[in-house]
Design an enzyme around this catalytic site. Structure first.
Site: not given
Ligand code: LLP
Length: 404
Positions: A260, A263, A329-330, A358
């Site tokens: 499976e 990546r 805004c972080e 991802y």
């Protein structure tokens, strides 16, 4: 092929994802080749990147698909996958999802708990079908990867431990509505060390032998995904060693190996193209502010993941340390910390590398930012495989309460 990023940006705007489909194809074929000594089936884990055009390209290579939601099953089918090449995994499949998957007659369902097995049995009974199952075993092997993506330890929510798996197989064998056909493990993602996979394969192969002695003959040995890439260097994992570690564990057993991979197939092929908006120099730090953000590529924020950054049109002047940040805004919204980069110009193109896995699939509309467009490079041609979202398409499912 040398890509003219300026031209791409002029046509499709910034930011955008671009994937090299030829590279993905080549990786698929190489991985398949590594297992040629045995019957094997690659089932691409579409959670890594589920764009329909990408899936279609993999269908043409005869790929199967590992899905973790019924919508992923539907994506695979929409791309033309054959139901008998689709497997369905995940700890939280709902009764409705199990029902639909069963009606679609997919290859098998990977079970992750006894409760889920009983639910599936009930559903199969309702539909008067026999459900082909595999059980995900948690072999308690340390995959030595980031704790958020390590899945094969007793403390993780995934799979069932060996003894429970055995009891479940015995139950399933007696059931009129369940047919055990496979066994599954997946100990984590981004594994650079192959030893834990070999260890897990050996543990699970022992279980298969014990089951055989109990007259439970399985057909599929599903080794999950997890093969990592080196995000810092260009080195590639040794596919021969990877295959050998699994093949060695299986000696004396006649099973089809299911893989499976996510990546390994798609990460390297993807680039996030963005543009520098501003440089900001404070008394303490230099920031390079770009038009992409953590909502487009979450990996650095979530796992402190490293992605290479390139400035293809830079004259490499005055390199110094900086943080590359987006506009969310972080403070956790960054692509790189303390990275040495040359001085940039406003509007300069920046490439965030190895973002094919991802990346888009974990993107969101946070801060009401539109999801970005995706392009494919195939046979020296570029084509758009997802339109950029617009404000209108972003809000289309919302119901507006207007005052009378
Ligand atoms: N099979 C199962 C059951 C999985 O849970 C996963 C990934 C795969 C296969 C594919 O694994 P891969 O070959 O891609 O390592 N968002 C994280 C990765 C999460 C992996 C989740 N499961 C990241 O960006 O690193």
């Amino acid at each position: 092929m040398k890509i003219d990023y300026e031209k791409l940006r002029a046509e499709f705007k910034s930011p955008l994802y671009i994937y090299d489909f030829d590279d993905i194809k080549q990786r698929f074929l190489r991985l398949k080749e590594a297992f040629k000594a045995r019957k094997s089936q690659l089932c691409y884990a579409l959670k890594a990147n589920s764009n329909l055009s990408l899936l279609k390209m993999l269908v043409n290579l005869d790929s199967g698909f590992d899905c973790v939601s019924i919508n992923e099953v539907k994506r695979a089918l929409r791309a033309g996958a054959k139901p008998y090449k689709i497997i369905f995994s995940g700890v939280a499949k709902t009764k409705d999802e199990l029902k639909e998957a069963l009606s679609l007659n997919i290859l098998y369902i990977n079970l992750e708990s006894k409760a889920e097995m009983l639910c599936l049995e009930e559903v199969a009974k309702e539909l008067n079908l026999k459900a082909r199952i595999s059980i995900r075993v948690n072999p308690n092997v340390d995959a030595k990867t980031h704790p958020y993506i390590s899945t094969g330890l007793h403390e993780n929510k995934f799979g069932v431990e060996i003894n429970e798996a055995k009891a479940m197989y015995l139950y399933a064998k007696k059931s009129e509505f369940l047919e055990p056909v496979g066994v599954h493990f997946h100990i984590g993602s981004q594994l650079l060390d192959i030893k834990p996979i070999a260890e897990a394969a050996t543990i699970v192969a022992t279980l298969v032998k014990e089951l055989k002695a109990l007259d439970i003959e399985l057909k599929f040995f599903d080794v999950g995904g997890g093969l990592g890439i080196d995000y810092e260097k260009a080195e590639e994992p040794n596919l021969y060693d990877y295959a050998q570690s699994i093949l060695a564990a299986l000696s004396g057993l006649d099973l089809t190996i299911l893989l499976e991979p996510g990546r390994f197939l798609v990460a390297r092929a993807g680039t996030l193209l963005c543009s520098v908006l501003y440089e900001k120099q404070t008394q303490y730090k230099r920031f390079v502010i770009v038009d992409a953000a953590m909502n487009d590529l979450l990996r650095p924020s979530l796992y402190n993941a490293y992605h290479k950054i390139e400035l293809p049109y830079s004259k490499n002047l005055e390199p110094s340390k900086c943080d590359v940040v987006g506009g969310i805004c972080e403070s956790g919204d960054f692509f790189a910390k303390d990275r040495v980069l040359p001085k940039t110009k406003e509007g300069e193109i920046m490439l965030i590398k190895d973002a094919g896995a991802y990346g888009f699939s974990m993107s969101s509309n946070y801060n009401s930012r539109d999801k970005i467009c995706e392009l494919a490079l195939e046979n020296s041609k570029i084509r758009m495989i997802r339109k950029r979202q617009s404000f209108e398409t972003q809000i289309q499912e919302e119901i507006e309460f207007l005052e009378e």
